[in-house]
Write a protein that holds these residues in place. Structure first.
Motif, PDB file in Angstrom:
ATOM      1  N   UNK A 211      -2.124 -12.652   4.677  1.00  0.00           N
ATOM      2  CA  UNK A 211      -2.908 -12.880   5.890  1.00  0.00           C
ATOM      3  C   UNK A 211      -3.055 -11.609   6.725  1.00  0.00           C
ATOM      4  N   UNK A 212      -2.487 -10.493   6.225  1.00  0.00           N
ATOM      5  CA  UNK A 212      -2.592  -9.228   6.943  1.00  0.00           C
ATOM      6  C   UNK A 212      -1.481  -8.978   7.945  1.00  0.00           C
ATOM      7  N   UNK A 213      -0.494  -9.866   7.985  1.00  0.00           N
ATOM      8  CA  UNK A 213       0.625  -9.663   8.915  1.00  0.00           C
ATOM      9  C   UNK A 213       1.569  -8.603   8.357  1.00  0.00           C
ATOM     10  N   UNK A 214       1.942  -7.670   9.190  1.00  0.00           N
ATOM     11  CA  UNK A 214       2.809  -6.575   8.792  1.00  0.00           C
ATOM     12  C   UNK A 214       4.241  -7.051   8.550  1.00  0.00           C
ATOM     13  N   UNK A 215       4.759  -6.745   7.376  1.00  0.00           N
ATOM     14  CA  UNK A 215       6.150  -7.069   7.044  1.00  0.00           C
ATOM     15  C   UNK A 215       6.989  -5.801   7.138  1.00  0.00           C
ATOM     16  N   UNK A 216       6.514  -4.742   6.506  1.00  0.00           N
ATOM     17  CA  UNK A 216       7.176  -3.432   6.573  1.00  0.00           C
ATOM     18  C   UNK A 216       6.103  -2.414   6.975  1.00  0.00           C
ATOM     19  N   UNK A 217       6.260  -1.761   8.142  1.00  0.00           N
ATOM     20  CA  UNK A 217       5.240  -0.809   8.599  1.00  0.00           C
ATOM     21  C   UNK A 217       5.367   0.550   7.915  1.00  0.00           C
ATOM     22  N   UNK A 218       4.302   1.357   8.035  1.00  0.00           N
ATOM     23  CA  UNK A 218       4.378   2.753   7.603  1.00  0.00           C
ATOM     24  C   UNK A 218       5.477   3.434   8.389  1.00  0.00           C
ATOM     25  N   UNK A 219       6.163   4.360   7.776  1.00  0.00           N
ATOM     26  CA  UNK A 219       7.193   5.117   8.524  1.00  0.00           C
ATOM     27  C   UNK A 219       6.544   6.171   9.355  1.00  0.00           C
TER      28      UNK A 219
ATOM     29  N   UNK B 239       0.863  -1.176   0.000  1.00  0.00           N
ATOM     30  CA  UNK B 239       0.000   0.000   0.000  1.00  0.00           C
ATOM     31  C   UNK B 239       0.900   1.226   0.000  1.00  0.00           C
ATOM     32  N   UNK B 240       0.619   2.164  -0.910  1.00  0.00           N
ATOM     33  CA  UNK B 240       1.429   3.374  -0.999  1.00  0.00           C
ATOM     34  C   UNK B 240       0.538   4.585  -0.804  1.00  0.00           C
ATOM     35  N   UNK B 241       1.073   5.610  -0.142  1.00  0.00           N
ATOM     36  CA  UNK B 241       0.333   6.847   0.000  1.00  0.00           C
ATOM     37  C   UNK B 241       1.211   8.025  -0.401  1.00  0.00           C
ATOM     38  N   UNK B 242       0.559   9.053  -0.874  1.00  0.00           N
ATOM     39  CA  UNK B 242       1.227  10.277  -1.298  1.00  0.00           C
ATOM     40  C   UNK B 242       0.635  11.417  -0.479  1.00  0.00           C
ATOM     41  N   UNK B 243       1.485  12.155   0.198  1.00  0.00           N
ATOM     42  CA  UNK B 243       1.046  13.274   1.012  1.00  0.00           C
ATOM     43  C   UNK B 243       1.623  14.555   0.432  1.00  0.00           C
TER      44      UNK B 243
END
Length: 65
Positions: free
Chosen positions: A57-65, A6-10
């Motif tokens: 399965x929804x397990x976090x591998x790399x979290x949002x910074x 998932x990517x976000x642009x701010x």
């Protein structure tokens, strides 16, 4: 291995305003009387990208910074 990325642009700008008590009250209630003026300048602001990675399965591998 399948993952979901998932990517976000701010986009961010800031500007100094002289505000009236009424405008400050609007801001405190979550209303922005300066929205149109700020939106006109949003493309000149800073842009930041971030991403997170989860397995299927929804397990976090790399979290949002």
């Amino acid at each position: 291995m399948k993952v979901e990325i998932t990517m976000k642009k701010t986009m961010r700008i800031s500007k100094i305003f002289d505000v009236t008590e009424e405008q400050l009250d609007d801001l405190m209630r979550g209303e922005n009387p300066f929205f149109d003026e700020l939106e006109e300048e949003i493309e000149t602001g800073d842009i930041e990208y971030d991403y997170a990675v989860n397995d299927i399965d929804g397990n976090e591998i790399i979290p949002w910074e």
